[in-house]
Design a protein around this motif. Structure first.
Motif, PDB file in Angstrom:
ATOM      1  N   UNK A 550       1.004  -1.373  -0.173  1.00 40.23           N
ATOM      2  CA  UNK A 550      -0.127  -0.022   0.086  1.00 40.23           C
ATOM      3  C   UNK A 550       0.974   1.101  -0.414  1.00 40.23           C
ATOM      4  N   UNK A 551       2.369   1.136   0.270  1.00 44.77           N
ATOM      5  CA  UNK A 551       3.048   2.179  -0.194  1.00 44.77           C
ATOM      6  C   UNK A 551       3.243   2.839   1.180  1.00 44.77           C
ATOM      7  N   UNK A 552       3.156   2.857   2.235  1.00 45.62           N
ATOM      8  CA  UNK A 552       3.081   3.187   3.765  1.00 45.62           C
ATOM      9  C   UNK A 552       4.293   3.512   3.825  1.00 45.62           C
ATOM     10  N   UNK A 553       5.255   4.996   4.703  1.00 44.50           N
ATOM     11  CA  UNK A 553       5.805   4.924   4.999  1.00 44.50           C
ATOM     12  C   UNK A 553       6.616   3.775   5.679  1.00 44.50           C
ATOM     13  N   UNK A 554       7.794   3.658   5.752  1.00 43.85           N
ATOM     14  CA  UNK A 554       8.762   2.648   6.375  1.00 43.85           C
ATOM     15  C   UNK A 554       8.494   3.202   8.208  1.00 43.85           C
ATOM     16  N   UNK A 555       9.040   2.433   8.971  1.00 44.11           N
ATOM     17  CA  UNK A 555       9.587   3.371  10.181  1.00 44.11           C
ATOM     18  C   UNK A 555      10.754   2.370  10.933  1.00 44.11           C
ATOM     19  N   UNK A 556      11.550   3.800  10.789  1.00 46.50           N
ATOM     20  CA  UNK A 556      13.312   2.310  10.609  1.00 46.50           C
ATOM     21  C   UNK A 556      13.065   1.592  12.388  1.00 46.50           C
ATOM     22  N   UNK A 557      12.644   2.194  13.064  1.00 47.28           N
ATOM     23  CA  UNK A 557      13.085   1.682  14.794  1.00 47.28           C
ATOM     24  C   UNK A 557      11.918   0.431  14.619  1.00 47.28           C
ATOM     25  N   UNK A 558      10.430   0.208  14.200  1.00 44.57           N
ATOM     26  CA  UNK A 558       9.978  -0.667  13.757  1.00 44.57           C
ATOM     27  C   UNK A 558      10.295  -1.461  12.647  1.00 44.57           C
ATOM     28  N   UNK A 559      10.773  -1.624  12.319  1.00 49.30           N
ATOM     29  CA  UNK A 559      10.641  -1.985  10.562  1.00 49.30           C
ATOM     30  C   UNK A 559      12.659  -3.003  11.429  1.00 49.30           C
ATOM     31  N   UNK A 560      13.187  -2.258  12.250  1.00 43.89           N
ATOM     32  CA  UNK A 560      14.406  -2.771  13.019  1.00 43.89           C
ATOM     33  C   UNK A 560      13.749  -4.006  13.718  1.00 43.89           C
ATOM     34  N   UNK A 561      12.710  -4.150  14.612  1.00 37.90           N
ATOM     35  CA  UNK A 561      12.100  -4.540  15.585  1.00 37.90           C
ATOM     36  C   UNK A 561      11.774  -6.055  15.505  1.00 37.90           C
ATOM     37  N   UNK A 562      11.190  -5.303  13.760  1.00 34.35           N
ATOM     38  CA  UNK A 562      10.442  -6.640  13.283  1.00 34.35           C
ATOM     39  C   UNK A 562      10.965  -8.121  12.981  1.00 34.35           C
ATOM     40  N   UNK A 594      20.596  -5.459  15.333  1.00 34.80           N
ATOM     41  CA  UNK A 594      20.037  -6.418  15.226  1.00 34.80           C
ATOM     42  C   UNK A 594      21.144  -7.628  15.364  1.00 34.80           C
ATOM     43  N   UNK A 595      22.413  -7.323  14.923  1.00 33.07           N
ATOM     44  CA  UNK A 595      23.662  -8.010  14.547  1.00 33.07           C
ATOM     45  C   UNK A 595      23.651  -8.355  16.287  1.00 33.07           C
ATOM     46  N   UNK A 596      23.629  -7.176  16.912  1.00 35.68           N
ATOM     47  CA  UNK A 596      24.578  -6.954  18.248  1.00 35.68           C
ATOM     48  C   UNK A 596      23.069  -7.735  18.321  1.00 35.68           C
ATOM     49  N   UNK A 597      21.959  -8.050  18.881  1.00 36.87           N
ATOM     50  CA  UNK A 597      20.660  -9.364  19.483  1.00 36.87           C
ATOM     51  C   UNK A 597      20.965 -10.681  19.053  1.00 36.87           C
ATOM     52  N   UNK A 598      21.370 -10.610  17.894  1.00 36.12           N
ATOM     53  CA  UNK A 598      21.817 -12.108  17.456  1.00 36.12           C
ATOM     54  C   UNK A 598      23.413 -12.185  18.206  1.00 36.12           C
ATOM     55  N   UNK A 599      24.401 -11.273  18.022  1.00 37.90           N
ATOM     56  CA  UNK A 599      25.382 -12.269  19.317  1.00 37.90           C
ATOM     57  C   UNK A 599      25.539 -12.518  20.313  1.00 37.90           C
ATOM     58  N   UNK A 600      24.407 -11.731  20.740  1.00 35.08           N
ATOM     59  CA  UNK A 600      24.124 -11.769  22.477  1.00 35.08           C
ATOM     60  C   UNK A 600      23.489 -13.139  22.342  1.00 35.08           C
ATOM     61  N   UNK A 602      24.613 -15.839  21.004  1.00 32.41           N
ATOM     62  CA  UNK A 602      25.324 -16.649  20.117  1.00 32.41           C
ATOM     63  C   UNK A 602      24.578 -17.075  19.132  1.00 32.41           C
ATOM     64  N   UNK A 603      23.898 -16.427  18.541  1.00 30.04           N
ATOM     65  CA  UNK A 603      23.806 -16.755  17.014  1.00 30.04           C
ATOM     66  C   UNK A 603      24.815 -16.418  15.843  1.00 30.04           C
ATOM     67  N   UNK A 604      25.559 -16.614  16.251  1.00 35.71           N
ATOM     68  CA  UNK A 604      26.913 -15.980  15.198  1.00 35.71           C
ATOM     69  C   UNK A 604      26.525 -15.784  13.590  1.00 35.71           C
ATOM     70  N   UNK A 605      26.168 -17.357  13.013  1.00 32.33           N
ATOM     71  CA  UNK A 605      25.410 -17.922  11.775  1.00 32.33           C
ATOM     72  C   UNK A 605      24.660 -17.403  11.124  1.00 32.33           C
ATOM     73  N   UNK A 606      23.773 -16.328  12.368  1.00 32.97           N
ATOM     74  CA  UNK A 606      23.027 -15.987  11.423  1.00 32.97           C
ATOM     75  C   UNK A 606      23.371 -13.987  11.208  1.00 32.97           C
ATOM     76  N   UNK A 607      24.190 -14.002  12.436  1.00 31.65           N
ATOM     77  CA  UNK A 607      24.790 -12.788  12.224  1.00 31.65           C
ATOM     78  C   UNK A 607      25.754 -12.706  11.183  1.00 31.65           C
ATOM     79  N   UNK A 608      26.156 -14.002  10.534  1.00 29.19           N
ATOM     80  CA  UNK A 608      27.818 -13.732   9.642  1.00 29.19           C
ATOM     81  C   UNK A 608      26.605 -13.456   8.311  1.00 29.19           C
ATOM     82  N   UNK A 609      25.379 -14.245   8.586  1.00 26.35           N
ATOM     83  CA  UNK A 609      24.479 -14.110   7.224  1.00 26.35           C
ATOM     84  C   UNK A 609      24.171 -12.619   7.022  1.00 26.35           C
ATOM     85  N   UNK A 610      23.630 -11.801   7.682  1.00 27.17           N
ATOM     86  CA  UNK A 610      23.513 -10.669   7.880  1.00 27.17           C
ATOM     87  C   UNK A 610      24.434  -9.861   7.759  1.00 27.17           C
TER      88      UNK A 610
END
Length: 695
Positions: A550-562, A594-600, A602-610
């Protein structure tokens, strides 16, 4: 005398016959109820099983029992079971197919009725006419015409049935053509034909055409009757041609035959015509004239005249007519009905005389005339207009307690008439009370009103009953009504405040389904609500995708949280899907978070892909984060992944990572036998040392 006594049957014998006939009728009624109950309870049975069950009834089964049971069937299609049963157990009788067809014609789907009719070995015209009229009631004129053409030799009665059906639907051209077909079928029009045509054209506001058929009558040697004249009078008055109607009326009186003398209908019709023109003096003159010629005005005459006087604001004359009617005597007496009182109440209210209207209402109760919906709504609306809300609420309570709206036989109420009292109740915390009457209106299939729905919905929301408000939205949508933006916004905000996120999401979906474009803040509010609860992660991702569509403007903080929530729920593929869409639309997220969350975690594989995704999208991120992820991958035994990330990082020309991290990577590569990769890392370590020495 003795001979007369011999002819007279004994009294006991007469009583015996009477008792016997009464007993027989009771048996027939009981048997009819039993048969109908059997079929109503087993209408889905196969026909042969049903017939065998019916055959268990005693041999005293009669045609009258079957005809009675046909009237008691719940499903019209069940009539076919009884008809087939009767054919096996009773001699043929013309009433049975006629009654069966009449029952089948009660259904909205007349295909079974048509099939049954055409299956009969011989069909009388009257059966065709029954089905033609049924098609007309359902508004299926095409089917009625088709059936008419299937008739082997239509009679004048068949022509009359189809003419009536066509004219009821305004098909005047088709009716004229059908009339022209009558001579070609060797059928001569009769009085009913012409009366049908004249009435049909008058009701379609074609009085001149009606008069053409009136003149055609005499040319064809068909004499009009008083019904013909009354029909023309009504058509002229509806067209506002009161003077012409008066001349026709005088012509009726001059006819020598008493068969054409004006009757009560004639006078009442002309009185209505003069009242419509506000010429009440002439209407009163006709009213007085009725008594002079020995005619007794009926209830319709009185109500017609009273309505005309009320519209002319001649309330004293209304009082005089009522007193005269109640006095009886030569007038025969007139007891005002609910229509009479409603007319007078409405007249007083329209003039602003609400107290007088209430006195009329009290008189209505004294005469034990029960008020209907119109009585109450007229008074309530007027009381609300002058600010007498408490008195209006008393009347409203009567409607609610006496269930006035649910009484059968009363006119279907208008929902819009209740808006003033609904608005008052909902503003004063009484939405539940308003809702009781509102539901009664819905049950009576009242003419729906969007304003009334909105008032009740917002009233419930004001009292924190958002679920009840939402249920009314569903009712609206089912009735093809569209709630406005305010209704949806109030519901969504209310549900979010109450942390009913699922309902807020449903309301948002219905809002979009209603064709509205929710504002950006509404989307963001619902998304934030979904993110508060981990169970709604998928719904949050779906909403982000909906926002992009619907071409609705995104909110960077909400998108990050998703994205964080998706990773946190193990929905890695979905996280990258949403992330890719965000960047394809030239929006961004806070990658470091997001990377900090993954590192905390211990999900380094997903962090690497990111981080590889960041490199691909040329999204700059602090090189120190790369070092943390590379060290974490090495620690977890994912040396290949660590080297790929390091290699892609260096190829992209990003800043250097610290030497301790590189040493960890080199040692891990050497340990796993990857000497070439270890040499490559060693060179980078030397490069880092050289640069550090220079600095």
């Amino acid at each position: 005398m003795a001979s007369l006594q011999r002819l007279r049957p004994p009294l006991a014998a007469v009583h015996g016959q009477t008792l016997s006939s009464i007993f027989q009728r009771d048996q027939e009624k009981s048997l009819a109820r039993s048969i109908a109950k059997l079929i109503n309870g087993h209408s889905s049975f196969p026909s042969d099983l049903l017939l065998s069950t019916l055959s268990l009834h005693p041999p005293s089964l009669s045609l009258h029992s079957l005809l009675r049971s046909l009237d008691l069937l719940r499903l019209p299609s069940s009539a076919l079971h009884l008809f087939h049963f009767a054919n096996l157990h009773l001699p043929p009788h013309p009433r049975l197919p006629s009654k069966t067809l009449s029952v089948l014609c009660r259904s909205r789907d007349l295909s079974a009725a048509r099939s049954f009719l055409l299956s009969l070995p011989s069909v009388e015209d009257r059966l065709f006419n029954t089905l033609i009229r049924a098609y007309a009631r359902n508004g299926d004129i095409r089917a009625a015409v088709s059936l008419f053409h299937d008739m082997p030799s239509p009679s004048v009665f068949s022509f009359n049935s189809l003419l009536s059906a066509l004219l009821q639907r305004g098909r005047t051209n088709a009716a004229t053509k059908l009339f022209a077909e009558m001579p070609r079928n060797n059928v001569g029009p009769d009085l009913c034909t012409f009366n049908t045509l004249i009435r049909g054209f008058c009701l379609n506001a074609m009085v001149d055409e009606a008069f053409r058929f009136f003149q055609e009558m005499t040319r064809r040697g068909c004499q009009p009757d008083v019904v013909t004249y009354n029909t023309l009078l009504d058509g002229l008055c509806r067209a506002g041609k009161v003077e012409v109607a008066r001349n026709l009326f005088e012509g009726m009186r001059k006819r020598k035959s008493c068969d054409f003398s004006p009757n009560v209908v004639s006078y009442t019709t002309l009185i209505r015509g003069f009242c419509a023109k506000l010429r009440v003096e002439e209407a009163l003159g006709l009213f007085e004239e009725m008594f002079g010629v020995g005619l007794k005005p009926n209830k319709i005459t009185y109500n017609t005249l009273i309505q005309g006087l009320c519209e002319s604001r001649k309330m004293e004359m209304v009082k005089s007519i009522l007193e005269r009617g109640r006095s009886g005597g030569s007038d025969g007496g007139f007891k005002p009905d609910v229509c009479t009182f409603n007319t007078i109440i409405a007249a007083h209210c329209n003039m602003g005389h609400v107290e007088d209207a209430l006195k009329v209402y009290d008189g209505m109760l004294q005469l034990k005339v029960k008020p209907d919906s119109a009585s109450y709504t007229t008074l309530m609306r007027s009381l609300c207009q002058i600010g007498e809300f408490s008195r209006a609420e008393e009347l409203f309570d009567e409607i609610m307690d006496k269930e006035v709206l649910l009484k059968k036989g009363t006119c279907v109420p208008l929902m819009a008439a209740y808006n003033p009292i609904f608005e008052y109740l909902c503003k004063n915390g009484k939405a539940e009370k308003a809702g009781i009457v509102f539901r009664q209106l819905l049950e009576r299939r009242a003419t729906v009103d969007i304003t009334a729905f909105k008032t009740l919905i917002l009233g419930h929301c004001k009292e924190d009953e958002f679920r009840k408000g939402y249920e009314l939205v569903i009712v609206m949508v089912r009735r093809d009504l569209v709630p406005d933006v305010e209704v949806y916004e109030v519901l969504i905000e209310g549900f979010l405040d109450k942390e009913k996120v699922a309902y807020a999401c449903k309301a948002l979906q219905r809002m979009m389904g209603s064709g509205h474009r929710p504002g950006t803040m509404i989307f963001h509010s619902v998304l934030a609500g979904l993110l508060k609860k981990q169970v709604f992660v998928k719904e949050a991702a779906d909403l982000v995708l909906e926002m992009f569509e619907r071409k609705v403007r995104q909110n960077i903080d909400l998108s990050t949280d998703v994205i964080v929530a998706l990773f946190g729920s193990g929905l890695v593929d979905r996280a990258f899907e949403v992330l890719g869409l965000i960047y394809s639309k030239e929006y961004y997220v806070r990658m470091e978070k997001i990377v900090a969350f993954l590192c905390e975690s211990k999900r380094f594989v997903e962090a690497g892909k990111l981080l590889l995704f960041c490199l691909e999208k040329h999204h700059s991120i602090d090189s120190g984060i790369y070092g943390v992820v590379i060290s974490g991958l090495c620690t977890n035994g994912r040396v290949s992944d660590a080297f790929v990330l390091f290699y892609e990082m260096t190829e992209s020309g990003l800043g250097l990572i610290n030497s301790s991290c590189l040493n960890d990577l080199r040692l891990a590569l050497e340990t796993t036998g990857r000497s070439k990769e270890a040499t490559f890392v060693s060179k980078k370590i030397n490069g880092v040392s050289s640069q550090l020495s220079i600095h």
